[in-house]
Design a protein around this motif. Structure first.
Motif, mmCIF file in Angstrom:
data_model
loop_
_atom_site.group_PDB
_atom_site.id
_atom_site.type_symbol
_atom_site.label_atom_id
_atom_site.label_comp_id
_atom_site.label_asym_id
_atom_site.label_seq_id
_atom_site.Cartn_x
_atom_site.Cartn_y
_atom_site.Cartn_z
ATOM 1 N N LEU A 297 -94.067 -21.976 -18.113
ATOM 2 C CA LEU A 297 -94.269 -21.622 -19.520
ATOM 3 C C LEU A 297 -93.666 -22.713 -20.396
ATOM 4 C CD1 LEU A 297 -93.894 -18.234 -21.251
ATOM 5 C CD2 LEU A 297 -92.371 -20.070 -21.990
ATOM 6 N N CYS A 298 -94.352 -23.039 -21.468
ATOM 7 C CA CYS A 298 -93.821 -23.926 -22.517
ATOM 8 C C CYS A 298 -94.284 -23.347 -23.855
ATOM 9 C CB CYS A 298 -94.320 -25.346 -22.326
ATOM 10 S SG CYS A 298 -93.638 -26.510 -23.542
ATOM 11 N N ARG A 299 -93.326 -22.875 -24.640
ATOM 12 C CA ARG A 299 -93.667 -22.119 -25.865
ATOM 13 C C ARG A 299 -92.800 -22.599 -27.011
ATOM 14 N NH1 ARG A 299 -93.416 -15.483 -26.407
ATOM 15 N NH2 ARG A 299 -93.107 -15.437 -28.676
ATOM 16 N N GLU A 300 -93.445 -22.794 -28.127
ATOM 17 C CA GLU A 300 -92.712 -23.185 -29.330
ATOM 18 C C GLU A 300 -92.007 -21.972 -29.928
ATOM 19 O OE1 GLU A 300 -94.571 -25.632 -32.245
ATOM 20 O OE2 GLU A 300 -96.042 -26.414 -30.812
ATOM 21 N N VAL A 301 -90.787 -22.200 -30.393
ATOM 22 C CA VAL A 301 -90.020 -21.178 -31.120
ATOM 23 C C VAL A 301 -89.539 -21.793 -32.429
ATOM 24 C CG1 VAL A 301 -89.344 -19.904 -29.051
ATOM 25 C CG2 VAL A 301 -87.966 -21.838 -29.804
ATOM 26 N N ALA A 302 -88.796 -21.002 -33.192
ATOM 27 C CA ALA A 302 -88.448 -21.424 -34.555
ATOM 28 C C ALA A 302 -87.638 -22.715 -34.576
ATOM 29 C CB ALA A 302 -87.682 -20.302 -35.257
ATOM 30 N N ASP A 303 -86.657 -22.866 -33.672
ATOM 31 C CA ASP A 303 -85.772 -24.028 -33.707
ATOM 32 C C ASP A 303 -86.025 -24.993 -32.547
ATOM 33 O OD1 ASP A 303 -85.000 -22.234 -31.833
ATOM 34 O OD2 ASP A 303 -82.847 -22.314 -32.285
ATOM 35 N N GLY A 304 -87.177 -24.889 -31.932
ATOM 36 C CA GLY A 304 -87.481 -25.790 -30.826
ATOM 37 C C GLY A 304 -88.601 -25.226 -29.955
ATOM 38 N N PHE A 305 -88.346 -25.194 -28.669
ATOM 39 C CA PHE A 305 -89.334 -24.625 -27.768
ATOM 40 C C PHE A 305 -88.620 -24.190 -26.489
ATOM 41 C CE2 PHE A 305 -89.264 -29.184 -27.381
ATOM 42 C CZ PHE A 305 -89.201 -29.431 -26.031
ATOM 43 N N VAL A 306 -89.353 -23.392 -25.710
ATOM 44 C CA VAL A 306 -88.824 -22.804 -24.474
ATOM 45 C C VAL A 306 -89.654 -23.318 -23.297
ATOM 46 C CG1 VAL A 306 -88.455 -20.676 -23.163
ATOM 47 C CG2 VAL A 306 -87.972 -20.746 -25.616
ATOM 48 N N ALA A 333 -90.086 -10.350 -24.030
ATOM 49 C CA ALA A 333 -88.652 -10.501 -24.258
ATOM 50 C C ALA A 333 -88.376 -11.599 -25.286
ATOM 51 C CB ALA A 333 -87.946 -10.807 -22.940
ATOM 52 N N LEU A 334 -89.143 -12.694 -25.226
ATOM 53 C CA LEU A 334 -88.970 -13.754 -26.211
ATOM 54 C C LEU A 334 -89.345 -13.279 -27.617
ATOM 55 C CD1 LEU A 334 -90.365 -16.814 -24.203
ATOM 56 C CD2 LEU A 334 -88.001 -16.455 -24.933
ATOM 57 N N ASP A 335 -90.384 -12.461 -27.696
ATOM 58 C CA ASP A 335 -90.773 -11.928 -28.994
ATOM 59 C C ASP A 335 -89.694 -11.003 -29.553
ATOM 60 O OD1 ASP A 335 -93.153 -13.290 -28.874
ATOM 61 O OD2 ASP A 335 -94.284 -11.614 -28.021
ATOM 62 N N ASP A 340 -82.610 -17.830 -28.473
ATOM 63 C CA ASP A 340 -81.258 -18.362 -28.588
ATOM 64 C C ASP A 340 -80.393 -18.076 -27.368
ATOM 65 O OD1 ASP A 340 -81.858 -19.381 -31.036
ATOM 66 O OD2 ASP A 340 -81.157 -17.618 -32.141
ATOM 67 N N ASP A 341 -80.644 -16.966 -26.682
ATOM 68 C CA ASP A 341 -79.787 -16.550 -25.558
ATOM 69 C C ASP A 341 -80.642 -16.400 -24.296
ATOM 70 O OD1 ASP A 341 -77.868 -15.606 -23.871
ATOM 71 O OD2 ASP A 341 -77.313 -13.862 -25.102
ATOM 72 N N PRO A 342 -80.873 -17.480 -23.534
ATOM 73 C CA PRO A 342 -81.690 -17.376 -22.315
ATOM 74 C C PRO A 342 -81.142 -16.385 -21.304
ATOM 75 C CG PRO A 342 -81.462 -19.673 -22.946
ATOM 76 C CD PRO A 342 -80.515 -18.886 -23.824
ATOM 77 N N ALA A 343 -79.800 -16.273 -21.201
ATOM 78 C CA ALA A 343 -79.229 -15.329 -20.240
ATOM 79 C C ALA A 343 -79.618 -13.898 -20.584
ATOM 80 C CB ALA A 343 -77.711 -15.478 -20.198
ATOM 81 N N ALA A 344 -79.594 -13.553 -21.879
ATOM 82 C CA ALA A 344 -79.987 -12.203 -22.292
ATOM 83 C C ALA A 344 -81.464 -11.966 -22.008
ATOM 84 C CB ALA A 344 -79.686 -12.013 -23.768
ATOM 85 N N ILE A 345 -82.274 -13.008 -22.182
ATOM 86 C CA ILE A 345 -83.704 -12.855 -21.888
ATOM 87 C C ILE A 345 -83.908 -12.559 -20.407
ATOM 88 C CG2 ILE A 345 -85.907 -14.080 -21.861
ATOM 89 C CD1 ILE A 345 -84.935 -15.568 -24.345
ATOM 90 N N CYS A 379 -85.181 -22.551 -20.128
ATOM 91 C CA CYS A 379 -84.485 -23.561 -20.931
ATOM 92 C C CYS A 379 -84.904 -23.409 -22.401
ATOM 93 C CB CYS A 379 -84.817 -24.970 -20.455
ATOM 94 S SG CYS A 379 -84.226 -25.348 -18.788
ATOM 95 N N HIS A 380 -83.908 -23.240 -23.254
ATOM 96 C CA HIS A 380 -84.159 -23.251 -24.712
ATOM 97 C C HIS A 380 -83.772 -24.640 -25.211
ATOM 98 C CE1 HIS A 380 -82.971 -21.838 -29.002
ATOM 99 N NE2 HIS A 380 -84.203 -22.341 -28.972
ATOM 100 N N ILE A 381 -84.752 -25.400 -25.663
ATOM 101 C CA ILE A 381 -84.536 -26.792 -26.070
ATOM 102 C C ILE A 381 -84.537 -26.851 -27.597
ATOM 103 C CG2 ILE A 381 -85.427 -29.144 -25.896
ATOM 104 C CD1 ILE A 381 -86.849 -28.255 -23.292
ATOM 105 N N ARG A 382 -83.441 -27.419 -28.130
ATOM 106 C CA ARG A 382 -83.296 -27.541 -29.587
ATOM 107 C C ARG A 382 -83.136 -29.031 -29.915
ATOM 108 N NH1 ARG A 382 -78.956 -23.013 -31.330
ATOM 109 N NH2 ARG A 382 -79.722 -23.637 -33.391
ATOM 110 N N PRO A 383 -84.242 -29.713 -30.086
ATOM 111 C CA PRO A 383 -84.158 -31.165 -30.336
ATOM 112 C C PRO A 383 -83.348 -31.520 -31.582
ATOM 113 C CG PRO A 383 -86.400 -30.498 -29.812
ATOM 114 C CD PRO A 383 -85.627 -29.238 -30.035
ATOM 115 N N ALA A 384 -83.433 -30.702 -32.630
ATOM 116 C CA ALA A 384 -82.701 -31.026 -33.872
ATOM 117 C C ALA A 384 -81.203 -30.997 -33.642
ATOM 118 C CB ALA A 384 -83.103 -30.061 -34.970
ATOM 119 N N ASP A 385 -80.735 -30.072 -32.810
ATOM 120 C CA ASP A 385 -79.299 -29.963 -32.528
ATOM 121 C C ASP A 385 -78.887 -30.862 -31.361
ATOM 122 O OD1 ASP A 385 -79.254 -28.111 -34.519
ATOM 123 O OD2 ASP A 385 -79.300 -26.376 -33.167
ATOM 124 N N GLY A 386 -79.843 -31.432 -30.660
ATOM 125 C CA GLY A 386 -79.531 -32.300 -29.534
ATOM 126 C C GLY A 386 -78.923 -31.571 -28.358
#
Length: 526
Positions: A297-306, A333-335, A340-345, A379-386
């Motif tokens: 899976l590769c999905r865009e989210v508000a602050d990056g993508f999953v 679960a992502l919806d 933000d919390d992959p472990a909770a997902i 993996c929750h990837i946040r490019p803006a936050d690095g």
């Protein structure tokens, strides 16, 4: 290792040879018995002839010796018996005795003394007077050799034996030719037709015009061949029908599976979605069957993508059903929670899959014995936050950089499987990675590392995967994919693929603000 046993090949002997051998032995036995019987008969006849000859000679000689013996003319008696011995070579001894005396008056011998091979005849010597009176004046003893009898017997048997041998050989030849024409030739023909029938030519038939046992055997063979031919035709027709039916069923099943593959492919991310947030990426997705029990899976989210990779229970159609269920649960679960919390997902997916498959609580029936679930890395990837936040259920995250290859291991528990209600679930853990330029990330199922190959059939293992990352991790990801495919192909050889294989490699497109000097690091977050 047990020694190889070779099948014992039985040597086939010709029936004609065996019949000829039996006839030859029988003929020889009968001939030998006939020769022995003839020898006894001829020898007995010759012996009787010798006795009659000896008696005749003794009677004649006794009459001739009566006068000289009466006059006691020993010289005349000796001359007479010597002359007789010289004329008849079969005589071995002649002795003339006076009346009342055991000492011979005269005697003559010829040849060596052999009492066993002699026959003796005694005759009284009688003197006839002029007035008709008869007086015994002595006795004559003549011994004949039986060697003449043996030689005469052999001479008489030679033509008999020759004629007997010719007769027996002629009878044997006639009997052999007759048996060959009447019995053996039809049997050879029947043997040839049986071989033709065994090779699959069921139209072979034999002439059954004869009214004897061979004709009955030929008729039975023809009826058997006809029955086999009819059954074969019926069987071939039924096999053809079943083959066509199975082919139609297989086409229908494969059409359904191929359509299922299209449906499964629709849940996978589109290429433009992957290119939107990733500088480079590659996907090595090899189902063991047409459809797979793995998905990514590769999905865009508000602050990056999953980015996620999952390995569900089973492969083929059952595994594909599980991927549809797990993919729906993950997206849901992502919806609900966000990324933000992959472990909770992971925890939510664990609960949802267990509930959807009714794998909560105690086992109540046979259906509850089935236990299904999945391994998942998120993996929750946040490019803006690095930064990148990773949580995994048995699927690790590999990071290749200038410093080498680092592995972040997932938690040692899977999702969705039945658990003891009395035991509390251990929480999943998040791990944060600071993003740096040149980093290559790799998520993969165990289908690659567990694939057997090589000379000893061992597993591919993680060290080969690490070696490929070290060699090509800093180059284009297309080259890394080709290197992995080539290494897997050479290692696997002709062995079958054991499980579904999924590898998802990517590099993150960083913003200018996120590019900071220093080495990448990984830290554990609650």
């Amino acid at each position: 290792m047990a020694p190889q046993r070779h099948p014992v090949v039985k040597r086939r002997s010709s029936l004609l040879a065996r019949v000829a051998g039996a006839i030859l032995v029988t003929t020889a036995t009968i001939g030998a018995a006939a020769v022995l019987l003839s020898e006894r008969i001829v020898e007995g006849q010759r012996h009787q002839d010798l006795l009659r000859r000896a008696e005749l000679v003794a009677a004649t000689q006794a009459d001739a010796l009566s006068g000289p013996l009466w006059e006691l003319d020993t010289r005349s008696v000796q001359r007479m018996i010597d002359a007789l011995t010289a004329r008849d070579l079969a005589i071995r001894s002649i002795a003339v005795y006076e009346v009342g005396r055991d000492t011979p008056l005269a005697q003559a011998t010829a040849g060596a003394a052999d009492p066993a091979n002699r026959v003796a005849v005694e005759r009284p010597i009688v003197l006839h007077g002029r007035e008709g009176g008869v007086e015994t004046v002595g006795r004559l003893r003549v011994a004949y050799s039986t060697a003449e009898v043996r030689q005469a017997t052999l001479d008489a048997l030679v033509p008999v034996v020759g004629l007997l041998l010719l007769s027996l050989l002629g009878a044997m030849a006639a009997l052999g030719l007759t048996l060959n024409r009447i019995v053996l030739r039809p049997l050879r023909r029947l043997t040839q037709l049986a071989g033709v029938l065994a090779r699959g030519d069921y139209g072979a038939r034999m002439n059954a015009d004869r009214a004897d046992e061979i004709g009955v055997l030929a008729d039975g063979f023809n009826r058997m061949a006809g029955t086999v031919q009819d059954h074969t035709r019926t069987l071939e027709s039924r096999v053809q029908e079943r083959t066509e039916a199975l082919a139609a069923t297989n086409r229908a099943i494969m059409d359904s599976i191929n359509y299922a593959q299209l449906i499964q492919s629709s849940i996978l991310p589109a290429p433009e979605t992957l290119r939107a947030g990733l500088t480079e990426h590659f996907v090595l997705w090899r189902p063991r069957d047409v459809v797979s029990g793995d998905f990514y899976l590769c999905r865009e989210v508000a602050d990056g993508f999953v980015v996620a990779v999952a390995d569900c229970t089973g492969h083929g159609v059952p595994g594909a059903f599980m991927t549809m269920t797990a993919s729906a649960m993950l997206n849901n679960a992502l919806d609900l929670l966000g990324a933000d919390d992959p472990a909770a997902i992971l925890a939510v997916v664990d609960h949802k899959v267990r509930a959807a498959l009714h794998q909560e609580g105690d086992v109540r029936n046979l259906t509850d014995l089935f236990d299904n679930g999945l391994d998942l890395a998120l993996c929750h990837i946040r490019p803006a936050d690095g930064r990148l936040v990773y949580a995994g259920a048995r699927i690790p995250l590999l990071i290749a950089s200038r410093d080498g290859v680092t592995e972040l291991r997932g938690d040692r528990r899977s999702l969705g499987y039945r658990r003891d209600p009395a035991q509390a679930d251990a929480p999943f853990a998040n791990r944060t990675v600071t993003l740096r330029p040149g980093q290559t990330f790799l998520l993969g199922t165990d289908g690659l590392t567990d694939q057997s190959g090589g000379e000893r059939g061992r597993s591919f293992g993680k060290h080969r995967l690490r070696d490929a990352l070290l060699r090509c991790g800093d180059g284009p990801l297309d080259r890394l994919k080709m290197e992995l495919e080539d290494t897997l192909h050479r290692f696997q050889g002709e062995r079958e693929q054991r499980d579904d294989i999924t590898l998802f490699g990517f590099r993150v497109r960083l913003t200018d603000a996120a590019i900071l000097p220093g080495d990448g690091s990984a830290r554990r977050a609650a």
